[in-house]
Design a protein around this motif. Structure first.
Motif, PDB file in Angstrom:
ATOM      1  N   GLU A  69       0.833  -1.209   0.000  1.00 34.01           N
ATOM      2  CA  GLU A  69       0.000   0.000   0.000  1.00 34.01           C
ATOM      3  C   GLU A  69       0.867   1.258   0.000  1.00 34.01           C
ATOM      4  O   GLU A  69       1.782   1.404   0.802  1.00 34.01           O
ATOM      5  N   GLY A  70       0.547   2.135  -0.923  1.00 28.86           N
ATOM      6  CA  GLY A  70       1.264   3.403  -1.023  1.00 28.86           C
ATOM      7  C   GLY A  70       2.477   3.340  -1.941  1.00 28.86           C
ATOM      8  O   GLY A  70       3.163   4.349  -2.129  1.00 28.86           O
ATOM      9  N   TYR A  71       2.708   2.167  -2.517  1.00 31.79           N
ATOM     10  CA  TYR A  71       3.863   1.967  -3.391  1.00 31.79           C
ATOM     11  C   TYR A  71       3.427   1.394  -4.741  1.00 31.79           C
ATOM     12  O   TYR A  71       2.399   0.743  -4.856  1.00 31.79           O
ATOM     13  N   SER A  72       4.234   1.616  -5.741  1.00 31.62           N
ATOM     14  CA  SER A  72       4.110   0.919  -7.018  1.00 31.62           C
ATOM     15  C   SER A  72       5.527   0.649  -7.519  1.00 31.62           C
ATOM     16  O   SER A  72       6.500   1.158  -6.948  1.00 31.62           O
ATOM     17  N   VAL A  73       5.634  -0.172  -8.556  1.00 31.53           N
ATOM     18  CA  VAL A  73       6.949  -0.526  -9.089  1.00 31.53           C
ATOM     19  C   VAL A  73       6.899  -0.527 -10.610  1.00 31.53           C
ATOM     20  O   VAL A  73       5.833  -0.567 -11.219  1.00 31.53           O
ATOM     21  N   SER A  74       8.097  -0.517 -11.173  1.00 26.18           N
ATOM     22  CA  SER A  74       8.225  -0.562 -12.622  1.00 26.18           C
ATOM     23  C   SER A  74       9.452  -1.379 -12.972  1.00 26.18           C
ATOM     24  O   SER A  74      10.523  -1.177 -12.390  1.00 26.18           O
ATOM     25  N   ARG A  75       9.278  -2.291 -13.942  1.00 21.80           N
ATOM     26  CA  ARG A  75      10.429  -3.041 -14.442  1.00 21.80           C
ATOM     27  C   ARG A  75      10.320  -3.128 -15.956  1.00 21.80           C
ATOM     28  O   ARG A  75       9.745  -4.056 -16.504  1.00 21.80           O
ATOM     29  N   GLU A  76      10.912  -2.145 -16.591  1.00 20.04           N
ATOM     30  CA  GLU A  76      10.899  -2.071 -18.055  1.00 20.04           C
ATOM     31  C   GLU A  76      12.082  -2.811 -18.680  1.00 20.04           C
ATOM     32  O   GLU A  76      12.022  -3.234 -19.838  1.00 20.04           O
ATOM     33  N   LYS A  77      13.144  -2.945 -17.925  1.00 16.43           N
ATOM     34  CA  LYS A  77      14.331  -3.687 -18.382  1.00 16.43           C
ATOM     35  C   LYS A  77      14.726  -4.682 -17.303  1.00 16.43           C
ATOM     36  O   LYS A  77      14.478  -4.451 -16.111  1.00 16.43           O
ATOM     37  N   LYS A  78      15.352  -5.741 -17.718  1.00 17.74           N
ATOM     38  CA  LYS A  78      15.676  -6.819 -16.795  1.00 17.74           C
ATOM     39  C   LYS A  78      16.551  -6.341 -15.640  1.00 17.74           C
ATOM     40  O   LYS A  78      16.414  -6.797 -14.508  1.00 17.74           O
ATOM     41  N   GLU A  79      17.461  -5.427 -15.920  1.00 15.94           N
ATOM     42  CA  GLU A  79      18.433  -5.043 -14.915  1.00 15.94           C
ATOM     43  C   GLU A  79      17.945  -3.955 -13.960  1.00 15.94           C
ATOM     44  O   GLU A  79      18.606  -3.675 -12.972  1.00 15.94           O
ATOM     45  N   ARG A  80      16.799  -3.363 -14.220  1.00 14.05           N
ATOM     46  CA  ARG A  80      16.366  -2.199 -13.447  1.00 14.05           C
ATOM     47  C   ARG A  80      14.979  -2.404 -12.843  1.00 14.05           C
ATOM     48  O   ARG A  80      14.049  -2.809 -13.531  1.00 14.05           O
ATOM     49  N   PHE A  81      14.889  -2.080 -11.552  1.00 13.51           N
ATOM     50  CA  PHE A  81      13.615  -2.249 -10.832  1.00 13.51           C
ATOM     51  C   PHE A  81      13.416  -0.995  -9.993  1.00 13.51           C
ATOM     52  O   PHE A  81      14.222  -0.715  -9.107  1.00 13.51           O
ATOM     53  N   SER A  82      12.359  -0.266 -10.288  1.00 12.55           N
ATOM     54  CA  SER A  82      12.129   1.008  -9.630  1.00 12.55           C
ATOM     55  C   SER A  82      10.966   0.901  -8.651  1.00 12.55           C
ATOM     56  O   SER A  82       9.947   0.281  -8.942  1.00 12.55           O
ATOM     57  N   LEU A  83      11.155   1.533  -7.505  1.00 14.55           N
ATOM     58  CA  LEU A  83      10.093   1.639  -6.500  1.00 14.55           C
ATOM     59  C   LEU A  83       9.584   3.067  -6.514  1.00 14.55           C
ATOM     60  O   LEU A  83      10.382   4.006  -6.472  1.00 14.55           O
ATOM     61  N   ILE A  84       8.269   3.215  -6.542  1.00 19.78           N
ATOM     62  CA  ILE A  84       7.657   4.541  -6.645  1.00 19.78           C
ATOM     63  C   ILE A  84       6.737   4.772  -5.460  1.00 19.78           C
ATOM     64  O   ILE A  84       5.870   3.930  -5.163  1.00 19.78           O
ATOM     65  N   LEU A  85       6.971   5.872  -4.787  1.00 19.12           N
ATOM     66  CA  LEU A  85       6.052   6.321  -3.746  1.00 19.12           C
ATOM     67  C   LEU A  85       5.198   7.404  -4.385  1.00 19.12           C
ATOM     68  O   LEU A  85       5.685   8.485  -4.712  1.00 19.12           O
ATOM     69  N   GLU A  86       3.946   7.082  -4.621  1.00 15.84           N
ATOM     70  CA  GLU A  86       3.080   7.981  -5.395  1.00 15.84           C
ATOM     71  C   GLU A  86       2.898   9.334  -4.711  1.00 15.84           C
ATOM     72  O   GLU A  86       2.914  10.375  -5.351  1.00 15.84           O
ATOM     73  N   SER A  87       2.724   9.309  -3.404  1.00 13.81           N
ATOM     74  CA  SER A  87       2.559  10.538  -2.629  1.00 13.81           C
ATOM     75  C   SER A  87       3.162  10.265  -1.259  1.00 13.81           C
ATOM     76  O   SER A  87       2.510   9.685  -0.397  1.00 13.81           O
ATOM     77  N   ALA A  88       4.407  10.656  -1.107  1.00 15.10           N
ATOM     78  CA  ALA A  88       5.158  10.272   0.089  1.00 15.10           C
ATOM     79  C   ALA A  88       4.478  10.765   1.370  1.00 15.10           C
ATOM     80  O   ALA A  88       3.954  11.885   1.431  1.00 15.10           O
ATOM     81  N   SER A  89       4.533   9.900   2.369  1.00 13.95           N
ATOM     82  CA  SER A  89       3.997  10.260   3.679  1.00 13.95           C
ATOM     83  C   SER A  89       5.050   9.980   4.733  1.00 13.95           C
ATOM     84  O   SER A  89       5.985   9.198   4.505  1.00 13.95           O
ATOM     85  N   THR A  90       4.889  10.580   5.886  1.00 18.64           N
ATOM     86  CA  THR A  90       5.914  10.438   6.937  1.00 18.64           C
ATOM     87  C   THR A  90       6.062   8.995   7.399  1.00 18.64           C
ATOM     88  O   THR A  90       7.151   8.587   7.818  1.00 18.64           O
ATOM     89  N   ASN A  91       5.007   8.197   7.316  1.00 12.76           N
ATOM     90  CA  ASN A  91       5.131   6.798   7.747  1.00 12.76           C
ATOM     91  C   ASN A  91       5.876   5.934   6.726  1.00 12.76           C
ATOM     92  O   ASN A  91       6.045   4.722   6.927  1.00 12.76           O
ATOM     93  N   GLN A  92       6.314   6.542   5.651  1.00  8.17           N
ATOM     94  CA  GLN A  92       7.162   5.838   4.693  1.00  8.17           C
ATOM     95  C   GLN A  92       8.646   6.154   4.908  1.00  8.17           C
ATOM     96  O   GLN A  92       9.504   5.709   4.139  1.00  8.17           O
ATOM     97  N   THR A  93       8.927   6.903   5.944  1.00  3.98           N
ATOM     98  CA  THR A  93      10.313   7.106   6.342  1.00  3.98           C
ATOM     99  C   THR A  93      10.874   5.765   6.787  1.00  3.98           C
ATOM    100  O   THR A  93      10.342   5.123   7.701  1.00  3.98           O
ATOM    101  N   SER A  94      11.940   5.316   6.126  1.00  4.43           N
ATOM    102  CA  SER A  94      12.437   3.969   6.381  1.00  4.43           C
ATOM    103  C   SER A  94      13.724   3.747   5.596  1.00  4.43           C
ATOM    104  O   SER A  94      14.142   4.589   4.796  1.00  4.43           O
ATOM    105  N   MET A  95      14.323   2.572   5.809  1.00  3.73           N
ATOM    106  CA  MET A  95      15.423   2.107   4.975  1.00  3.73           C
ATOM    107  C   MET A  95      14.835   1.182   3.924  1.00  3.73           C
ATOM    108  O   MET A  95      14.081   0.264   4.254  1.00  3.73           O
ATOM    109  N   TYR A  96      15.174   1.427   2.666  1.00  3.63           N
ATOM    110  CA  TYR A  96      14.662   0.610   1.567  1.00  3.63           C
ATOM    111  C   TYR A  96      15.819  -0.190   0.964  1.00  3.63           C
ATOM    112  O   TYR A  96      16.859   0.356   0.614  1.00  3.63           O
TER     113      TYR A  96
END
Lengths: 116, 115
Positions: B62-89
């Protein structure tokens, strides 16, 4: 669902003592893998060991040893003659079958501090 | 040496911003993962991908999405960052389980602070 429990949140010992980190897991899979990772202050997870569920032999690597007991669903990690450089957070993890992949389920981690 | 590289070590973002965390691996691994790490909770899986353009939700998507357009790259997207998403990723990649030397390689992590 799979679960990994590391009941010891923090352990502090004096250098040269032996220390054992406990790991208990739950799974319904008959084939699975168990892992231990070390996370030093730099933050990167360092792979220590992988164990297949069919291989219950204990393993020793230098000062590190692992005791896998399927009967008690435990995979404990012992450091012999601990050193300050062993200070880190240690994670036990269990592989879980998922669509197209195996994903890791982690325990909460044990922070180990070795005091000089 | 095989590597998983995360683009930023530290990030500070404002609440409501769209945030992109990038991860690149050079091992030709099929699987890639995004975890977040919080004290006392260990690592929890956000999303994973087992092939290009394929993605699956993990335990806390919840609150995240991802994208993998190429095999070597994987992106994490926070659509609208909130303070409870402060963390180590942490990003990771792995071979398929039936491949030899099955295991996971982790990046160094991105410590995100949302203010």
């Amino acid at each position: 669902a799979q679960k990994v429990t590391q009941a010891q949140t923090e352990i502090s010992v004096v250098e040269k003592e032996d220390v054992t980190l406990d790991c208990v897991y739950e799974t319904r899979d008959t084939t699975y893998y168990l892992f231990w990772y070390k996370q030093p202050p730099s933050g990167e997870l360092v792979f220590l060991i992988r164990r297949n569920s069919f291989d219950e032999q204990n393993e020793i690597s230098g000062r590190y040893s692992w005791n896998f007991q399927k009967s008690t669903s435990s995979f404990n990690f012992t450091i012999t003659a601990s050193q300050v450089v062993d200070s880190a957070v240690y994670f036990c993890a269990l592989s879980e079958r998922a669509r197209g992949a195996q994903k890791l389920v982690f325990g909460q981690g044990t922070r180990l501090t070795i005091n000089p | 040496d095989v590597k998983v590289t995360q683009s930023s070590r530290y990030l500070v973002k404002r609440t409501g911003e769209k945030v992109f965390l990038e991860c690149v691996q050079d091992m030709d691994h099929e699987n890639m993962f995004w975890y977040r790490q919080d004290p006392g909770l260990g690592l929890r899986l956000i999303y994973f991908s087992y092939d290009v353009k394929m993605k699956e939700k993990g335990d806390i998507p919840e609150g995240y999405s991802v994208s993998r357009e190429k095999k070597e790259r994987f992106s994490l997207i926070l659509e609208s960052a909130s303070t409870n998403q402060t963390s180590m990723y942490l990003c990771a990649s792995s071979l398929m389980v039936w491949q030899g030397n099955y295991g996971y390689t982790f990046g160094s992590g991105t410590r995100l602070t949302v203010v």
